[in-house]
Design a protein around this motif. Sequence first.
Motif, PDB file in Angstrom:
ATOM      1  N   ASP A 277       0.844  -1.185   0.000  1.00 55.80           N
ATOM      2  CA  ASP A 277       0.000   0.000   0.000  1.00 55.80           C
ATOM      3  C   ASP A 277       0.897   1.260   0.000  1.00 55.80           C
ATOM      4  O   ASP A 277       1.851   1.334   0.792  1.00 55.80           O
ATOM      5  N   ASN A 341      -9.011   4.791   6.230  1.00 57.34           N
ATOM      6  CA  ASN A 341      -8.062   3.766   5.820  1.00 57.34           C
ATOM      7  C   ASN A 341      -6.729   3.995   6.522  1.00 57.34           C
ATOM      8  O   ASN A 341      -5.999   4.937   6.214  1.00 57.34           O
ATOM      9  N   GLY A 345      -5.424  -1.203   7.336  1.00 55.98           N
ATOM     10  CA  GLY A 345      -6.719  -1.356   6.682  1.00 55.98           C
ATOM     11  C   GLY A 345      -7.714  -0.368   7.262  1.00 55.98           C
ATOM     12  O   GLY A 345      -7.333   0.697   7.782  1.00 55.98           O
ATOM     13  N   ASN A 346      -8.982  -0.702   7.188  1.00 53.64           N
ATOM     14  CA  ASN A 346     -10.009   0.191   7.695  1.00 53.64           C
ATOM     15  C   ASN A 346      -9.959   0.269   9.212  1.00 53.64           C
ATOM     16  O   ASN A 346      -9.923  -0.756   9.900  1.00 53.64           O
TER      17      ASN A 346
END
Length: 840
Positions: A277, A341, A345-346
């Motif tokens: 990411d 985010n 992750g969330n």
Amino acid sequence: MDFTFFAIVLLLAQGATADVERGVIGAIVDYSSRFGKEQKVAMEMAIEDVYYDKTGQSCGLHMNTSQREPYQTVVAAWDLINKQKVKAILLPHTWEEASLVAEIGNQAKIPVLSIADSTPLWATKRWPFLLQASPDQNAQMKAIAAIVDSWEWHQVTIIYEDIDSFRSGVIPYLIDAIREIGAEISNLVALSPFDSSSLSTELESLKGEQCRVFLVHLSLPLATQFFVKAKEMNMMEKDYVWITTNPFTSLIHSLNASIISSMQGTIGVKSYYPQKDPHFQNFHTSFRKRFSFENPEEDNHEPGTSAMQAYDVVRTVCLAMRERSNGDQQLLDKIMLSKFNGLGGNVQFIDGKVAPTQIFQIINVIGKSYNELGFWSYGKGFSKTIDKRAQYNTSMSSLGQVFWPGGPRTTPRGWTPPSNANPLRIGVPTRSSFKQYVNVELDPLTNITNYTGFAIDLFQETVASLPFYLPYNLSPFDGNYDEMVEQVYLKKFDAVVGDVAIVAKRYQHVEFTHPYTESGLVMIVPVRTQNSNRAWLFVKPFTKAMWVLVGAISVYNSFVVWLIERKHRPELKASFFIQMGVVLCSAFTTLFSLQGGKLRSNLSRMTMMVWLFVALVLTQTYVANLTSILTVRRLEPTVTDVESLRNGNAMVGYCIGSFVENYLVEVLNFHRSNIKTYDSVQEYADALRSHKIAAVFLEAPLAKLFLAKYCKEFITSGPTYKVGGFGFVFPRGSPLLPHVTKALLNVSESGRLRYLENNMIASEKCSDGELVDEMSRLSPSSFWVLFMFTGSTSTVSLLVYVVCNKRFGHKIIRRLALVVMRRWWHHDQKTFPRKVHDKI
């Protein structure tokens, strides 16, 4: 970016731009630990990142140290609230510290966010301003259980730090997860974080036990001491398995080479962060630069799980502060509604807790660092990658080769015979009624107890099939079978071998191997001669089809002989009824007598000669089969069902000491007063002969032995009641059980089990007369060659006769035509056209 500029920005965020910032976040950090160092850098980075997200929109950060002392934590919290006027407090430490600050924060109505390993379920209800900002450990414990299940380990030892957050917050989840896969907890070892002197004592105790699978849930300082000591005591060798949880695994990267070398082959589970990411990559690059600058004494600059959690938590609070809030309760609500985010992750809160992590990374310590074996996803299983093309498997073996402690390629079996243990003590019943299964005898001359029988031989074969040496001693037990099984539960026996039935209630204390005999409970009763009607026994030698075929071929052969001999014998030219009588009489006299009349034609002689031969074979076979049927006794049981026994208030028997008594009373509804016990096979037979009992109930394998000896006197009757067969007994959770069961199956599949069973009953086997049934009756299939021979001979004779006698042939054809036309004519013979009749 220049770090001087970072410092200027930080000063502006903390005080110089008080008119711009929305509030100050307080944090209690232990600067002396690797945890604290990483968290400090990560939280400062979060403050700066939020500032640059929205120009002029930021929040301050004030950090106090606690040095992991509860008193210092309370003092630091009061300072942050009363002097620094913080709007929220972050606690990156244990639950013990969080619980102290939670009460203070609740009174001051200031949100307290904890990233401790776990927070009890009741805590967020008691303190509404307390939030758990780290994922709970339930999913991680299921990942560890999946690893244990993958390699078929059946016992594990849990080693944990004796603090409340580990003891009550994590261990219950781990115990439940292990038991869900059918494994057992061999031992729970609590280690004090303040007293490392007991490590040697605890490890020495574990070394002397059978279980070799250890789950380690310790903090970094205690875990490093633990593994160094385990290495010194040669417990990082072959057959050992070590699995570590996230609190330690997430910081393995920070360990020096000497500590890493002491934990080679360890498997670790840690939270997964998507490293591809862009947001994570930016954080990772910046963190390494900043951490190396602020902590030059550290060799490794990689961020751990706690650093990334601290970053996301500070960012969550800052984003909530950017919105105007009227009071602390509204700030708490906005934090609860946060959703963005983050690095992992969330980020979202559910019932006061951040959403749980669904993916964990599996690592394997080897060399100077570790290998990333793969991942485990909740509800999916193991995979090599985390993407749309990932292939999931329920077994960790799909991740590839694991480097185990000691370096072997083969998977550790998870247990080993204890170094300080004596040979297994195996209990053997002395009260078995069937000595063929197990027989215990004391030799008076040598004072040595001899153990023989099918069960003993089978156990010896099974032990010989194990992939390791298993020493054991057999010990006699003089008591009933339930009492003997209980001795295993009481640890007076390590196992029991004999004709022990697998019964549900015994599973409360022990476990069984796979049954090595057929299952079932049968009723045995005396036999009696069947008094059925025997008037029609004379037709039993042949089947119905056989009788019809004999009659048909006899008539056919007689017709052929009559037709050929008709012109030579005047009596065959009489009226139709007389001629038919001659044909039928000839057919049956020929069948049962070898004396035929004088024949003039060679064709008829050939036909009769073949038929006489066939008739001779048929009559002799018939007589022999009828004699056999008349002399064989037809037997039937004296009792056909259990209902007739109950209605007649009959007495029944069973083997003393077995479970059968309770089954007869509770399931088959016999009165206990109508049940008698017997000690030997001879007693069963004598009681049945003397009508003291009407039936005896035995397990199916024992019934087979009994009937092998008394097959002419007794017989099974009624249905077979489904109960367990015989098995070997082991304690619940015994690491030996799966290996013995597998070895027992190998003995069975190799045919050795059947060989031993056949040898056991060979000496008892007797032969009885066969009962009369359809299998003893003769059918046409037994004589089809003879029937084809005689039928073909007669047909050939008939065809030769017709061809050679043209006049007769024409006459026969005309007669057949006349018969056919009369049959189908609509009028009787008087009105039949005379011209047609005369012409024919």
